[in-house]
Design an enzyme around this catalytic site. Sequence first.
Site, PDB file in Angstrom:
ATOM      1  N   ALA A 119      76.376  41.747 -14.667  1.00 39.50           N
ATOM      2  CA  ALA A 119      76.840  42.811 -13.768  1.00 39.50           C
ATOM      3  C   ALA A 119      75.835  43.959 -13.831  1.00 39.50           C
ATOM      4  CB  ALA A 119      78.219  43.313 -14.192  1.00 39.50           C
ATOM      5  N   LYS A 120      75.928  44.866 -12.917  1.00 42.31           N
ATOM      6  CA  LYS A 120      75.124  46.095 -12.982  1.00 42.31           C
ATOM      7  C   LYS A 120      75.789  47.158 -12.143  1.00 42.31           C
ATOM      8  CE  LYS A 120      71.164  47.215 -14.939  1.00 42.31           C
ATOM      9  NZ  LYS A 120      70.604  46.477 -16.089  1.00 42.31           N
ATOM     10  N   GLY A 121      75.569  48.408 -12.518  1.00 35.81           N
ATOM     11  CA  GLY A 121      76.105  49.508 -11.735  1.00 35.81           C
ATOM     12  C   GLY A 121      75.013  50.496 -11.409  1.00 35.81           C
TER      13      GLY A 121
END
Length: 430
Positions: A119-121
């Site tokens: 995931a990444k934000g």
Amino acid sequence: MGTNNRKLTAEQDIEWDTPMYKLAVTQLDNTAELMCLDPNIWERLRTPQRAHVVSFPFRRDDYSTVETVFGYRVQHVLTMGPTKGGLRYDINVDLGEVTALAIWMSWKCAIIGLPFGGAKGGVRVDPVPLSRAEKQRITRRYTSEIINVIGEDRDIMAPDLGTDEQVMAWIMDTYSQQVGHTVPGVVTGKPIELGGSQGRREATGRGVITCAEAACRQVGTAFDATRVIVQGYGNVGATAARIAHNTGAKVVGLADISGGIYNPEGLDPAKTDEWISENGTLDGFPDSETVTNEELLEQPCDILIPAAIQNQIHERNAPRLDCKMVVEGANGPTSLEADAILQDRGILVVPDILANAGGVTVSYFEWVQGLAQLLWTADEVSKRLGELMGRAFDEVWTTSQVQGVSLRTAALMLGIGRVARAKKARGVFP
Ligand code: GLU
């Protein structure tokens, strides 16, 4: 797309149509083709399972304006457990970039064998001029906008560009306030007082040097006889430079946002640390030649460590690099074209998804310690990190030798292969 007769067109993934997404997905396509990957799984891996885009109001300290700020949280693969990955604050962040970074997190976790999907934000804001209060407001509002999709058994954040332990503490606090009890496991890379792990801050830089040493052993070079250049003086670059120096290598070049410094006789990171704490940046550091960031990459050295931002080594400078090995501390520092040029030139590239995986590895240790109420010492963490990184490096090296491919392709084959097998084992619902 190889054997897949339902060819994906550019229109189908237009939301993610940016240079970084294209880099990540082309790496996937090329590797999938080589591996004869099941086309159904291949297609599933090209786009994230979930991509959240939010916009929210942000009030600067002067109260005169309310800006609309964009935030992202992309979860690539939800198959193997919770999703995991950092949060970056950067003025250029977009959905394609965050997606590419989430895809790389999936491969990274799979290469090390961690029970996470990627995931990444991101929040599209320049973090440099933000006051502490402004950064806190942005962090808390972003967290509450995405609160339903994160959690210690759902999606776990960590620091990345422009974020740090303090930002993680605010995320943890905001999340905990909302759910009504303290949930340290919603973030990693926390301050030690809140359940952060020993060694997390140094983990990525340490892993980079572990990989550089392992690569040196394979090519028959003594690491402590090498000259090292590190681009980027954030958490990863500065730690890598310190450990390289303490291990006996000669750090001949360094760079931060203000530019680079080069001294073939060697630089002492303790002195550059001191200079930065007094002056803010490397600018003006004595007893060295001042160069630009671009120029630094082309100075003579044995090991070049790009540890700043993406797309630093491209087709224009790849022919001019004067090093024997590139060990990628940053995510996506080398373009596809540059990768091919470096391979032709016989420059060994230890890819990001292996070289910088030390960060998420110790994040995993932090998560495990939190869930099991354990407290590992710095030595325990460092020993376990060395074991996991060493094993991953050996597997990637062996695959590259056996398959006759670059270390990047070998790392992608291992990561993608593991994710694909997990997907196959779970099957399709309903
Ligand atoms: N942001 C780091 C990375 O790109 C660390 C991620 C994590 O610890 O979850 O690997």
